[in-house]
Design an enzyme around this catalytic site. Structure first.
Site, PDB file in Angstrom:
ATOM      1  N   GLY A  46       0.835  -1.190   0.000  1.00 51.40           N
ATOM      2  CA  GLY A  46       0.000   0.000   0.000  1.00 51.40           C
ATOM      3  C   GLY A  46       0.871   1.241   0.000  1.00 51.40           C
ATOM      4  O   GLY A  46       2.043   1.186   0.399  1.00 51.40           O
ATOM      5  N   GLN A  51       3.061   9.963   1.349  1.00 49.87           N
ATOM      6  CA  GLN A  51       4.334   9.235   1.302  1.00 49.87           C
ATOM      7  C   GLN A  51       5.147   9.562   0.045  1.00 49.87           C
ATOM      8  O   GLN A  51       6.328   9.223  -0.018  1.00 49.87           O
ATOM      9  CB  GLN A  51       4.096   7.728   1.379  1.00 49.87           C
ATOM     10  N   CYS A  88       5.874  -0.255   7.158  1.00 52.05           N
ATOM     11  CA  CYS A  88       5.482   0.887   6.335  1.00 52.05           C
ATOM     12  C   CYS A  88       6.687   1.283   5.486  1.00 52.05           C
ATOM     13  O   CYS A  88       7.816   1.288   5.986  1.00 52.05           O
ATOM     14  CB  CYS A  88       5.079   2.043   7.249  1.00 52.05           C
ATOM     15  N   LEU A  89       6.435   1.617   4.233  1.00 49.15           N
ATOM     16  CA  LEU A  89       7.546   1.982   3.346  1.00 49.15           C
ATOM     17  C   LEU A  89       8.270   3.244   3.828  1.00 49.15           C
ATOM     18  O   LEU A  89       9.422   3.471   3.455  1.00 49.15           O
ATOM     19  CB  LEU A  89       7.042   2.169   1.911  1.00 49.15           C
ATOM     20  N   HIS A 130      -4.439   1.102   7.434  1.00 52.09           N
ATOM     21  CA  HIS A 130      -3.094   1.687   7.505  1.00 52.09           C
ATOM     22  C   HIS A 130      -2.965   2.863   6.523  1.00 52.09           C
ATOM     23  O   HIS A 130      -2.486   3.948   6.890  1.00 52.09           O
ATOM     24  CB  HIS A 130      -2.062   0.593   7.195  1.00 52.09           C
ATOM     25  N   GLU A 131      -3.402   2.652   5.290  1.00 54.08           N
ATOM     26  CA  GLU A 131      -3.242   3.700   4.268  1.00 54.08           C
ATOM     27  C   GLU A 131      -4.161   4.888   4.525  1.00 54.08           C
ATOM     28  O   GLU A 131      -3.753   6.042   4.347  1.00 54.08           O
ATOM     29  CB  GLU A 131      -3.471   3.136   2.868  1.00 54.08           C
ATOM     30  N   HIS A 134      -2.800   7.240   6.996  1.00 58.00           N
ATOM     31  CA  HIS A 134      -1.792   8.172   6.461  1.00 58.00           C
ATOM     32  C   HIS A 134      -2.437   9.484   6.013  1.00 58.00           C
ATOM     33  O   HIS A 134      -1.825  10.550   6.125  1.00 58.00           O
ATOM     34  CB  HIS A 134      -1.076   7.564   5.245  1.00 58.00           C
TER      35      HIS A 134
HETATM   36 NI    NI Z   1       2.525   3.253   5.615  1.00 55.18          NI
END
Ligand code: NI
Length: 157
Positions: A46, A51, A88-89, A130-131, A134
């Site tokens: 995701g 991000q 998380c990236l 999660h997304e 953000h």
């Molecule tokens: Ni994330």
């Protein structure tokens, strides 16, 4: 399509609330394409617009069943509970245990502005939560019950 730079932990943009998308234009389509490419290249499931440095309510999710694009997503229903192991990236190498709803319904728009609803359970519900977090400036680390230990991280590999 082009790869975008992934914003990392410590960047203030990850703590900000994103603005809704109002224009469903070629620029939005390019952003969605780039986000999917960037997510795949980074082996993520995701990615949210902040991000890649944009305060827009745009998310892509792909848990291995194809890319799902969410513009202006809202969680309209949720039920149950699950423990998730999340990373998380924007936080490379860090993983934690979170509690998330087991099932969610997300209402969102597609890249053309058309509304849809998608019900998810298990891992995909986790990814959606999660997304969407953000977009509200919330990262998984503020949802963790605890972070994984070095030993647990080794076992993940
Ligand atoms: Ni994330």
């Amino acid at each position: 399509m082009a790869l975008r730079n992934i914003v990392k932990d410590g960047d203030e943009i990850l703590t900000k609330v994103c603005r809704p998308v109002e224009k469903f234009d070629a620029k939005l389509a390019a952003l969605l394409d780039d986000m999917a490419e960037t997510m795949h290249k980074a082996d993520g499931v995701g990615l949210a617009a902040p991000q890649v440095g944009l305060l827009r309510r745009v998310v892509v999710v792909d848990i291995g069943e194809g890319v799902i694009e969410f513009v202006n997503p809202e969680i309209t229903e949720q039920s149950g509970e699950q423990e998730c192991v999340e990373g998380c990236l924007s936080f490379p190498g860090e993983y934690g245990i979170t509690k998330r709803p087991y099932r969610v319904v997300v209402r969102a728009q597609d890249r053309n502005g058309k509304f849809f609803e998608l019900e998810s359970e298990g891992f995909r519900a986790d990814a959606c939560c999660h997304e969407i977090d953000h977009l509200n400036g919330i990262t998984f680390k503020s949802r963790t019950v605890r972070m994984l230990t070095q030993e647990e991280l080794e076992n993940l590999k």
